[in-house]
Write an enzyme that holds these catalytic residues in place. Structure first.
Site, PDB file in Angstrom:
ATOM      1  N   ASP A  85      -0.591  73.265  36.697  1.00 42.60           N
ATOM      2  CA  ASP A  85      -1.898  73.093  36.053  1.00 42.60           C
ATOM      3  C   ASP A  85      -2.629  74.426  36.051  1.00 42.60           C
ATOM      4  OD1 ASP A  85      -4.585  72.199  35.372  1.00 42.60           O
ATOM      5  OD2 ASP A  85      -3.957  70.197  35.999  1.00 42.60           O
TER       6      ASP A  85
ATOM      7  N   SER B  38      -7.446  63.730  35.878  1.00 43.82           N
ATOM      8  CA  SER B  38      -8.315  64.753  35.314  1.00 43.82           C
ATOM      9  C   SER B  38      -9.793  64.449  35.595  1.00 43.82           C
ATOM     10  CB  SER B  38      -8.017  64.879  33.814  1.00 43.82           C
ATOM     11  OG  SER B  38      -8.554  66.067  33.282  1.00 43.82           O
TER      12      SER B  38
ATOM     13  N   HIS C 171      -1.241  70.698  33.043  1.00 49.90           N
ATOM     14  CA  HIS C 171      -2.209  69.614  33.226  1.00 49.90           C
ATOM     15  C   HIS C 171      -1.740  68.349  32.513  1.00 49.90           C
ATOM     16  CE1 HIS C 171      -6.102  67.876  34.125  1.00 49.90           C
ATOM     17  NE2 HIS C 171      -6.200  67.485  32.868  1.00 49.90           N
TER      18      HIS C 171
END
Lengths: 342, 342
Positions: free
Chosen positions: B287, B132, B316
């Site tokens: 995601d 991330s 995600h």
């Protein structure tokens, strides 16, 4: 009091809701286009979407279009909560504001049914169609009156609000109601900061990733920056609304389910299977909250339905009537095709 | 004052930021795992993610895993704003709370570089990797020090925050700051309602549509209802955070761009092309804000990169270290594979 002079109102009287509560002096505002023929068999019902009014449906109605008033009698009923039909903002005390009852899409369709049968004496509807929550109402029509509806075309909407869609809406609701000015719906002045936050959350969901990547907001809509787009297209739109109205429709959306009624008792597959209408179900290929996958599952349980995705990078917005020429033309062609089927 | 006793702090002194402002007495908190060898060539840098601390990275570190402390010297630097490194919540007046300066990921990487070179005398890094915003920092390392980094593996993150991703974050920010208790960051008590709204918005984005459809929150995580999941997994997580810290990291995220610096002057393709490191770029297939498409474009401009999507319905979240066994194992295998390449 109402800025829209161009619609009629069907008086529902003391309208009994699914919740058990009664909507006193319930009003279903609607507009018709074209003329009901003598056999009363040329009717189309075309419900409104979230934050939409009957006028917002008009780009798909017109001479030469699929929804042609020269040929069809098109009825556009306004969804409860949209500020034109009975809504928190226009209902007398004590049902106004936070006192407004929860209204389901089942309730909406029961009101439509009364309008269609009692007011117009229609027994058979050629087509029910709609965008987004209008699509959800379309599914409801197909499941609740399977012998009355010949065709349905829901686009960018599902027969039941998915869990993910529910959570997306929950985020918007939390954003709006985080504003102290919301006062649990008992505000005097609109909670502007909350409405702006709601709009900002929505701005991430309505279009697609590709819509932003390809700068459609700039190239097609003329907004120079993302901030301009969020303010000009989202904040300004939602600031025109009454916050309680938005939350009332949001509740209807979160609880949409064609099987949540005595006919199907929550048996979703049974309700889908009961839809006799010839159906084109059209998700936007890039919709983030009504994704293709949900409609594909639904179509798999419908006896007479075809899945026809809308090829667009506009996300959910692509389905909005008149939002852009290509998507609007695609929707119009599908409606035409469906209306040709006997 | 700090609940985590298990890390070291690198004193940055008066740390000059990209903005021109100075972070006085800047602190980069980090933890190391394993031992730096005598040739100083077994280092791995593994930055933290949004709302993560070094401990949250640990599920991918361990004997027999790719990130094996028996073999490598693994450095986990805490991102500025995360409450461990310099953050609005732990910096003395006047740089505390709303007075905290905007910090870019470029600034973060410059601090890492000082730690790695000044403290440890490392000239060559075997691998930079992260999830991330950790992935975004990984891309930055690759572009800012191309001759120093042998391999990178960013997962569930992009080299530049996309416009859509920016808007998603804007929604969360608007939700949090709609709470009057936020007081432009000059609060005494945390704006709990705003933090909850932020969490609720996030709950729609973090997992995927399929995560909710398949009821992963129930089957894998044990939450009976969606509401339980939103409260238990999202609200509780974000209520542990300082609101200014969350907003500081959010700003870093919104402005992440490997080319936004004097090396590349905004030429994003040039910055991607400059990444010499052997790279595996791993988006989650589901995601919603770091979609596969963005990474595919980036990989197309990188001379030595492979796109390897993570097959998961966790969205995600699938990339979160230790979030679930299958995804964690997939990430670990890819890291192992990459470390084997000469």
């Amino acid at each position: 009091m109402n800025a829209l002079p161009d619609h009629d109102t069907f008086e529902l009287g003391n309208f009994k809701l699914q919740s058990g509560r009664t909507l006193a002096k319930g009003k279903l505002a609607y507009k018709t286009y074209g003329t009901l023929n003598s056999r009363r068999d040329n009717a189309i019902v075309y419900p409104t979407f979230y934050s939409g009014k009957h006028t917002d449906n008009e780009p798909l109605i017109g001479d030469g279009l699929a929804l042609d008033p020269q040929k069809y009698f098109i009825i556009v009923p306004n969804m409860f909560g949209n500020g034109v039909s009975s809504s928190p903002s226009n209902t007398p005390t004590p049902l106004n504001k936070a006192g407004f009852p929860n209204i389901t899409l089942y309730d909406n369709i029961m009101a439509h049914h009364r309008l269609v049968t009692e007011k117009f004496g229609i027994e058979r509807i050629e087509l029910v169609c709609g965008f987004s929550m209008g699509a959800q109402q379309t599914f409801h029509w197909g499941a609740l009156f399977p012998d009355m509806v010949a065709r349905i075309m829901p686009w960018c909407g599902s027969a039941k609000t998915s869990r993910h869609n529910f959570v997306f809406l929950e985020g918007g609701r939390a954003a709006l109601t985080a504003d102290a000015a919301w006062k649990d719906g008992r505000y005097d002045a609109q909670p502007a900061k909350g409405l702006r936050a709601f709009a900002r959350v929505y701005a991430g969901w309505g279009p697609s990733q590709a819509f932003y990547r390809e700068e459609v907001y700039r190239k097609a809509l003329g907004f120079e920056t993302i901030e301009d787009y969020i303010v000009g297209a989202w904040e300004e739109r939602f600031l025109e609304f009454d916050a309680n109205d938005l939350m009332a429709m949001l509740w209807s959306w979160q609880n949409a389910d064609i099987s949540a009624n005595p006919l199907y008792n929550g048996d979703f597959h049974k309700a889908l299977g009961a839809i006799k209408a010839r159906a084109i179900v059209m998700p936007s290929e890039t919709d983030q909250y009504f994704p293709v996958a949900d409609n594909a599952i639904e179509v798999g349980h419908m006896p007479n339905a075809e899945l026809l995705p809308l090829p667009t990078i506009w996300g959910h917005l692509g389905g909005g009537p008149g939002r852009n020429p290509d998507d609007t033309a695609f929707i119009n062609r599908a409606l035409k095709q469906l209306l040709l089927v006997n």
